[in-house]
Write an enzyme that holds these catalytic residues in place. Structure first.
Site, mmCIF file in Angstrom:
data_model
loop_
_atom_site.group_PDB
_atom_site.id
_atom_site.type_symbol
_atom_site.label_atom_id
_atom_site.label_comp_id
_atom_site.label_asym_id
_atom_site.label_seq_id
_atom_site.Cartn_x
_atom_site.Cartn_y
_atom_site.Cartn_z
ATOM 1 N N CYS A 114 0.828 -1.211 0.000
ATOM 2 C CA CYS A 114 0.000 0.000 0.000
ATOM 3 C C CYS A 114 0.859 1.257 0.000
ATOM 4 O O CYS A 114 0.452 2.292 -0.532
ATOM 5 C CB CYS A 114 -0.956 0.001 1.194
ATOM 6 S SG CYS A 114 -0.132 -0.181 2.796
ATOM 7 N N HIS A 438 -1.577 1.175 7.513
ATOM 8 C CA HIS A 438 -2.038 1.147 6.125
ATOM 9 C C HIS A 438 -1.929 2.534 5.501
ATOM 10 O O HIS A 438 -2.291 3.537 6.120
ATOM 11 C CB HIS A 438 -3.495 0.673 6.080
ATOM 12 C CG HIS A 438 -4.038 0.485 4.699
ATOM 13 N ND1 HIS A 438 -3.444 -0.324 3.760
ATOM 14 C CD2 HIS A 438 -5.131 1.023 4.095
ATOM 15 C CE1 HIS A 438 -4.150 -0.299 2.645
ATOM 16 N NE2 HIS A 438 -5.177 0.515 2.821
#
Length: 491
Positions: A114, A438
């Site tokens: 990510c 994330h």
């Protein structure tokens, strides 16, 4: 790398390469590109059962030319509408859908990638960078690191896929080349999965590679090529260094690609953090005193770029635990950033003219809208009286009252920066740990709408929600902000 064939339904895909140095999840992403079956739906039969995302290729015994069986349902390809066209503006906002907004495709997460996906989406939002990459076709050349060329070409190809694909793009080739150039991005956990990496490090390394390969194309023989990345993102800083023990002073200039927003207990907003980031203390040898002493360094912006990058320094090295930690303090940032106060006196003097022109232009737009409204009301009144207007007697003249010649060539003046910037992209980190969490990209579209790129999932967002990505606890915290300059055309 062994080459296999894959049977899916009635189709057989031959010559599919398996990179045994990568986890099987990457192979599933390859099959997703071929079949449209998402990795989470794929069931691939191998020796000992089904292929696991984090399996070990050495223990699976896959041989050259072996046929693998794939089971799974593909994503449905969008079909042409059966009914007549319905304009997007006529639908409620929650029914418009993100596909109608003209945004690019999402990126498949290849296992803790990510950080890379969000970096790519933010940089892809810069049209000038996309154009420079589209025109890139340079050869490797002698004495040049071939991986610089390979990664630049891979970035170009990935940007092209994002513009064309209807489905999320699996950046397998880009990741492979990135890991070859920078092996730290290939680090894996004990379970064979990729380790989470720092998005700012990925951003910095990718911009460095592009800065080495992308050059602007000269318009004539007298012009010289200019580095595209330095032109788009380069910030020239002029620093004044003063010794704390003596009266000696010195100055230096440098070009950086990012302004640092330092976070402390006194910082609640970006403006305060930038002010702290432009001041620092360093140990350096004093020629007068003959020994190392403390110096105070204060920097000011001496040249502004079309795109201003700001990094929130929210990660730091914790000595007592010998690990990277995250500052969870909430720090706000604006949709419109004015950096006039951070500039040198020389640059401030240069900015005053463009800022005045820009303000006059904005005021004129407001006045024009008012006149258009009044004019429309006047035309309506004339129509009600039965009066008609005609364009036949209207002549086009210039400001001096002269008729312009069609043969005259008008050269548009170069736009000038004003020191005022609009937020166009935000890269956030969600979570409390620097080594996990994330990363997500939030990108402003040409339509003015904001899209959240959470890997392969593009989600429509409201502008007022973008400034709420300021951290605090487990919530999204802005890590990198990308601002675009407001410019003015000189008179």
């Amino acid at each position: 790398m062994p080459t296999v064939s894959v049977k899916w339904q009635k189709q057989v895909f031959t010559g599919v390469e398996i990179d045994t140095e990568q986890v099987p999840y990457v192979f599933k992403c390859q099959l997703y590109d071929l079949t449209g079956v998402p990795p989470e739906r794929q069931k691939i039969t191998v020796k000992g059962g089904l292929l696991k995302d984090d399996g070990d290729w050495e223990n699976l015994g896959v041989k050259e030319g072996q046929r693998l069986m794939l089971m799974g349902t593909a994503d449905e390809i969008p079909k042409a509408p059966e009914k007549g066209p319905v304009f997007i503006e006529d639908l409620p906002e929650d029914e418009q859908g993100t596909a109608a907004l003209g945004h690019t495709a999402g990126l498949v997460n290849l296992g803790n990638t990510c950080y890379m996906n969000s970096t790519v989406q933010c940089l892809h939002s810069v049209p000038e960078l996309r154009l420079a990459l589209k025109e890139y076709s340079a050869a490797v050349g002698t004495g040049i690191d071939p991986l610089l060329h390979s990664l630049t070409a891979a970035t170009r190809d990935l940007f092209g896929e994002l513009d064309k694909s209807l489905r999320p793009v699996a950046p397998i080739h880009f990741l492979t080349v990135l890991q070859k150039k920078y092996p730290q991005f290939a680090q894996q956990t004990n379970h064979g999965l990729y380790m989470q990496q720092d998005a700012e490090e990925c951003w910095t390394q990718l911009l460095y590679v592009l800065s080495q390969r992308l050059q602007s194309v000269p318009q004539d023989e007298e012009e010289v090529t200019n580095p595209v990345v330095e032109h788009l993102f380069g910030i020239e800083l002029k620093s004044f260094i003063k010794c704390a023990e003596s009266a000696e002073e010195s100055s230096e200039s440098e070009t950086v690609y990012t302004l640092k927003c330092h976070i402390s207990s006194e910082v609640n907003h970006l403006h305060e953090g930038l002010k702290q980031g432009l001041k620092s203390e360093l140990e350096k040898t004093s020629p007068i005193l003959g020994h190392s002493t403390l110096h105070v360094k204060e920097s000011h912006i001496n040249k502004l770029p079309p795109y201003l990058t700001v990094q929130f320094v929210c990660f730091f090295w914790k000595r007592e635990s010998n690990q990277k930690a995250k500052i969870l303090r909430k720090v706000g940032y604006p949709l419109v950033l004015d950096v006039f106060d951070f500039c040198t006196e020389e640059l401030r003097a240069k900015l005053k003219g463009p800022r005045k022109v820009y303000q006059e232009t904005e005021d004129a737009k407001v006045g024009l809208k008012k006149k258009e409204k009044e004019g429309a009301e006047g035309v309506k009144a004339l129509q009600n009286l039965g009066t008609s207007t005609s364009d036949e007697n209207v002549e086009m003249v210039d400001d001096a009252g002269q008729h312009p010649s069609s043969s005259e060539k008008v050269c548009a003046p170069e736009p000038e920066v004003t020191g005022i910037y609009d937020l166009v992209a935000v890269l956030t980190h969600k979570g409390r740990s620097a080594d996990s969490g994330h990363y997500v990209a939030w990108v402003k579209q040409d339509s003015g709408k904001w899209i959240e790129f959470d890997d392969e999932q593009p989600i429509l967002q409201k502008e007022e929600d973008i400034t709420r990505l300021s951290g605090g606890g487990d919530w999204h915290m802005a890590y990198i902000c990308l601002y675009k300059a407001r410019v003015a055309l000189p008179h």
